[in-house]
Scaffold this motif. Structure first.
Motif, PDB file in Angstrom:
ATOM      1  N   ALA A  87       0.825  -1.209   0.000  1.00 32.14           N
ATOM      2  CA  ALA A  87       0.000   0.000   0.000  1.00 32.14           C
ATOM      3  C   ALA A  87       0.859   1.259   0.000  1.00 32.14           C
ATOM      4  N   HIS A  88       1.905   1.271   0.810  1.00 29.10           N
ATOM      5  CA  HIS A  88       2.765   2.451   0.886  1.00 29.10           C
ATOM      6  C   HIS A  88       3.589   2.626  -0.389  1.00 29.10           C
ATOM      7  N   ILE A  89       4.070   1.526  -0.951  1.00 32.50           N
ATOM      8  CA  ILE A  89       4.835   1.624  -2.195  1.00 32.50           C
ATOM      9  C   ILE A  89       3.929   2.088  -3.335  1.00 32.50           C
ATOM     10  N   THR A  90       2.699   1.594  -3.352  1.00 33.11           N
ATOM     11  CA  THR A  90       1.738   2.023  -4.373  1.00 33.11           C
ATOM     12  C   THR A  90       1.457   3.514  -4.256  1.00 33.11           C
ATOM     13  N   GLN A  91       1.359   3.991  -3.027  1.00 30.10           N
ATOM     14  CA  GLN A  91       1.122   5.414  -2.798  1.00 30.10           C
ATOM     15  C   GLN A  91       2.297   6.254  -3.298  1.00 30.10           C
ATOM     16  N   ILE A  92       3.514   5.785  -3.034  1.00 33.19           N
ATOM     17  CA  ILE A  92       4.698   6.509  -3.496  1.00 33.19           C
ATOM     18  C   ILE A  92       4.768   6.489  -5.020  1.00 33.19           C
ATOM     19  N   HIS A  93       4.441   5.342  -5.618  1.00 32.80           N
ATOM     20  CA  HIS A  93       4.438   5.247  -7.082  1.00 32.80           C
ATOM     21  C   HIS A  93       3.473   6.257  -7.687  1.00 32.80           C
ATOM     22  N   ALA A  94       2.307   6.396  -7.078  1.00 29.95           N
ATOM     23  CA  ALA A  94       1.322   7.357  -7.577  1.00 29.95           C
ATOM     24  C   ALA A  94       1.867   8.779  -7.499  1.00 29.95           C
ATOM     25  N   SER A  95       2.560   9.085  -6.415  1.00 35.24           N
ATOM     26  CA  SER A  95       3.124  10.430  -6.250  1.00 35.24           C
ATOM     27  C   SER A  95       4.242  10.686  -7.253  1.00 35.24           C
ATOM     28  N   ILE A  96       5.103   9.686  -7.456  1.00 38.58           N
ATOM     29  CA  ILE A  96       6.208   9.837  -8.405  1.00 38.58           C
ATOM     30  C   ILE A  96       5.678   9.992  -9.829  1.00 38.58           C
ATOM     31  N   SER A  97       4.631   9.242 -10.149  1.00 35.09           N
ATOM     32  CA  SER A  97       4.068   9.275 -11.505  1.00 35.09           C
ATOM     33  C   SER A  97       3.498  10.640 -11.857  1.00 35.09           C
ATOM     34  N   LYS A  98       3.126  11.417 -10.848  1.00 30.06           N
ATOM     35  CA  LYS A  98       2.537  12.733 -11.083  1.00 30.06           C
ATOM     36  C   LYS A  98       3.587  13.830 -11.245  1.00 30.06           C
ATOM     37  N   LEU A  99       4.847  13.507 -10.969  1.00 32.81           N
ATOM     38  CA  LEU A  99       5.899  14.518 -11.057  1.00 32.81           C
ATOM     39  C   LEU A  99       6.128  14.935 -12.507  1.00 32.81           C
ATOM     40  N   GLN A 100       6.354  16.210 -12.716  1.00 31.21           N
ATOM     41  CA  GLN A 100       6.632  16.703 -14.064  1.00 31.21           C
ATOM     42  C   GLN A 100       8.051  16.371 -14.500  1.00 31.21           C
ATOM     43  N   SER A 101       8.942  16.219 -13.538  1.00 28.32           N
ATOM     44  CA  SER A 101      10.337  15.901 -13.843  1.00 28.32           C
ATOM     45  C   SER A 101      10.902  15.002 -12.752  1.00 28.32           C
ATOM     46  N   LEU A 102      11.822  14.122 -13.153  1.00 31.83           N
ATOM     47  CA  LEU A 102      12.495  13.245 -12.191  1.00 31.83           C
ATOM     48  C   LEU A 102      13.892  13.752 -11.852  1.00 31.83           C
ATOM     49  N   LYS A 103      14.217  14.957 -12.321  1.00 29.74           N
ATOM     50  CA  LYS A 103      15.506  15.538 -11.972  1.00 29.74           C
ATOM     51  C   LYS A 103      15.564  15.776 -10.462  1.00 29.74           C
ATOM     52  N   PRO A 104      16.756  15.684  -9.872  1.00 28.69           N
ATOM     53  CA  PRO A 104      16.877  15.856  -8.424  1.00 28.69           C
ATOM     54  C   PRO A 104      16.253  17.159  -7.934  1.00 28.69           C
ATOM     55  N   SER A 105      15.437  17.046  -6.905  1.00 29.88           N
ATOM     56  CA  SER A 105      14.804  18.191  -6.249  1.00 29.88           C
ATOM     57  C   SER A 105      14.400  17.722  -4.863  1.00 29.88           C
ATOM     58  N   LYS A 106      13.964  18.630  -4.022  1.00 27.58           N
ATOM     59  CA  LYS A 106      13.561  18.231  -2.671  1.00 27.58           C
ATOM     60  C   LYS A 106      12.442  17.197  -2.716  1.00 27.58           C
ATOM     61  N   GLN A 107      11.458  17.430  -3.575  1.00 33.24           N
ATOM     62  CA  GLN A 107      10.322  16.521  -3.652  1.00 33.24           C
ATOM     63  C   GLN A 107      10.732  15.159  -4.212  1.00 33.24           C
ATOM     64  N   VAL A 108      11.501  15.177  -5.289  1.00 33.72           N
ATOM     65  CA  VAL A 108      11.963  13.924  -5.898  1.00 33.72           C
ATOM     66  C   VAL A 108      12.838  13.145  -4.920  1.00 33.72           C
ATOM     67  N   ASN A 109      13.780  13.831  -4.301  1.00 32.84           N
ATOM     68  CA  ASN A 109      14.688  13.164  -3.365  1.00 32.84           C
ATOM     69  C   ASN A 109      13.937  12.573  -2.179  1.00 32.84           C
ATOM     70  N   ALA A 110      12.948  13.311  -1.679  1.00 31.64           N
ATOM     71  CA  ALA A 110      12.185  12.839  -0.522  1.00 31.64           C
ATOM     72  C   ALA A 110      11.404  11.573  -0.857  1.00 31.64           C
ATOM     73  N   LEU A 111      10.784  11.550  -2.030  1.00 33.02           N
ATOM     74  CA  LEU A 111       9.985  10.388  -2.422  1.00 33.02           C
ATOM     75  C   LEU A 111      10.853   9.147  -2.617  1.00 33.02           C
ATOM     76  N   PHE A 112      11.982   9.311  -3.289  1.00 34.68           N
ATOM     77  CA  PHE A 112      12.830   8.150  -3.541  1.00 34.68           C
ATOM     78  C   PHE A 112      13.563   7.698  -2.277  1.00 34.68           C
ATOM     79  N   THR A 113      13.876   8.627  -1.396  1.00 36.69           N
ATOM     80  CA  THR A 113      14.470   8.240  -0.111  1.00 36.69           C
ATOM     81  C   THR A 113      13.481   7.414   0.697  1.00 36.69           C
ATOM     82  N   GLN A 114      12.227   7.842   0.685  1.00 40.43           N
ATOM     83  CA  GLN A 114      11.185   7.091   1.382  1.00 40.43           C
ATOM     84  C   GLN A 114      11.017   5.704   0.764  1.00 40.43           C
ATOM     85  N   LEU A 115      11.096   5.642  -0.558  1.00 41.61           N
ATOM     86  CA  LEU A 115      10.964   4.359  -1.250  1.00 41.61           C
ATOM     87  C   LEU A 115      12.108   3.415  -0.882  1.00 41.61           C
ATOM     88  N   VAL A 116      13.330   3.945  -0.859  1.00 45.93           N
ATOM     89  CA  VAL A 116      14.490   3.124  -0.499  1.00 45.93           C
ATOM     90  C   VAL A 116      14.335   2.568   0.915  1.00 45.93           C
TER      91      VAL A 116
END
Length: 214
Positions: free
Chosen positions: A20-49
Motif C-alpha cells: 500500500a505504501h509503495i503504491t502510494q509513493i508510485h502514484a506520487s512519483i508518476s505525477k511529477l513533471q520531472s524526475l531531476k533531483p529536487s527536494k520533492q523527488v529526493n524525498a519520495l525516492f528516499t522514502q521508497l528506499v
C-alpha cells in the motif's frame, strides 16, 4: 502513518501495508513533471528506499497482476531518476578538485560501497582475488561500483567501462583523470555491448553488468 511507524518495529512489515505504501509513493512519483533531483523527488525516492530495505517476507511472484504492473513501472521510473541523479552529481564532481575524494557526497554512496564489498567477496570466495582486467557494462557517468572496486579492493586491476552513451563516458573520464594512477587502469569505451566484436571483452575473467538493481 502512526500504524506504519509501529509496524516497522516488528520483525517483518505486513505485506499489505508495504504494498500500500509503495503504491502510494508510485502514484506520487508518476505525477511529477520531472524526475531531476529536487527536494520533492529526493524525498519520495528516499522514502521508497527505506521501505524497500525493511525486513519483509513478501514474495514478488505472489503479487496480483496490477501490483506487478505497478512494480514494473516503478522500476523504470527509478532507473530514469537514478540516471539523472548520477549525471547531476557526476557533472558536479568533475568540476571540483579531487573528485574521487568526494564520492561520498553522492546520497547513496554507502549503498555502492556495500555492493562493491559484496561483489568482491563473491569473487574472492570463488578464487578470483586480483584479476588482471574486468569489464563494466552500462557504467554510466558515475560508475561508483567500478570506482570503489578499483580503489578499495582491486588496486592493480585494469577496468574497461562500456556504455552506449558517449557523453556519460566523457563525464566519467573527467572524474578519473584527476587521479593519474587510476586513469592508467580505467578506460571508458563507447559501445553497444550487443554489437561489440572485441575478443578481449569476451575473454575477460570478470564482467559486471550494471542494470538497475531491483
Amino acid at each position: 502513518m502512526a500504524s506504519f511507524q509501529q509496524s516497522t518495529l516488528a520483525t517483518h512489515i505486513p505485506n499489505e501495508l508495504l504494498v500500500a505504501h509503495i503504491t502510494q509513493i508510485h502514484a506520487s512519483i508518476s505525477k511529477l513533471q520531472s524526475l531531476k533531483p529536487s527536494k520533492q523527488v529526493n524525498a519520495l525516492f528516499t522514502q521508497l528506499v527505506k521501505l524497500c530495505t525493511l525486513p519483509s517476507i513478501l514474495d514478488i511472484a505472489d503479487l496480483p497482476e496490477e501490483v506487478q504492473v505497478m512494480r514494473e513501472s516503478l522500476i523504470k521510473l527509478c532507473g530514469k531518476a537514478e540516471g539523472l541523479l548520477e549525471l547531476e552529481f557526476a557533472i558536479f564532481l568533475a568540476q571540483i578538485p579531487l573528485p574521487l575524494n568526494n564520492l561520498n557526497l553522492f546520497p547513496y554512496y554507502g549503498n555502492y560501497v556495500k555492493l562493491a564489498t559484496l561483489e568482491y567477496k563473491i569473487l574472492r570466495d570463488n578464487g578470483v582475488v586480483q584479476p588482471k582486467k574486468v569489464a563494466f557494462v552500462g557504467s554510466g557517468p558515475m560508475p561508483l561500483t567500478s570506482f570503489v572496486l578499483a580503489t578499495h579492493h582491486m588496486k592493480s586491476t585494469c577496468f574497461d567501462n562500456f556504455d552506449i552513451d558517449e557523453s556519460a563516458n566523457n563525464v566519467a573520464l573527467q572524474i578519473v583523470s584527476s587521479d593519474a594512477e587510476l586513469e592508467k587502469r580505467m578506460k571508458f569505451k563507447t559501445r553497444d555491448i550487443m554489437e561489440a566484436k572485441e575478443r578481449s571483452l569476451w575473454n575477460m575473467i570478470v564482467s559486471f553488468w550494471q542494470p538497475l538493481l531491483e
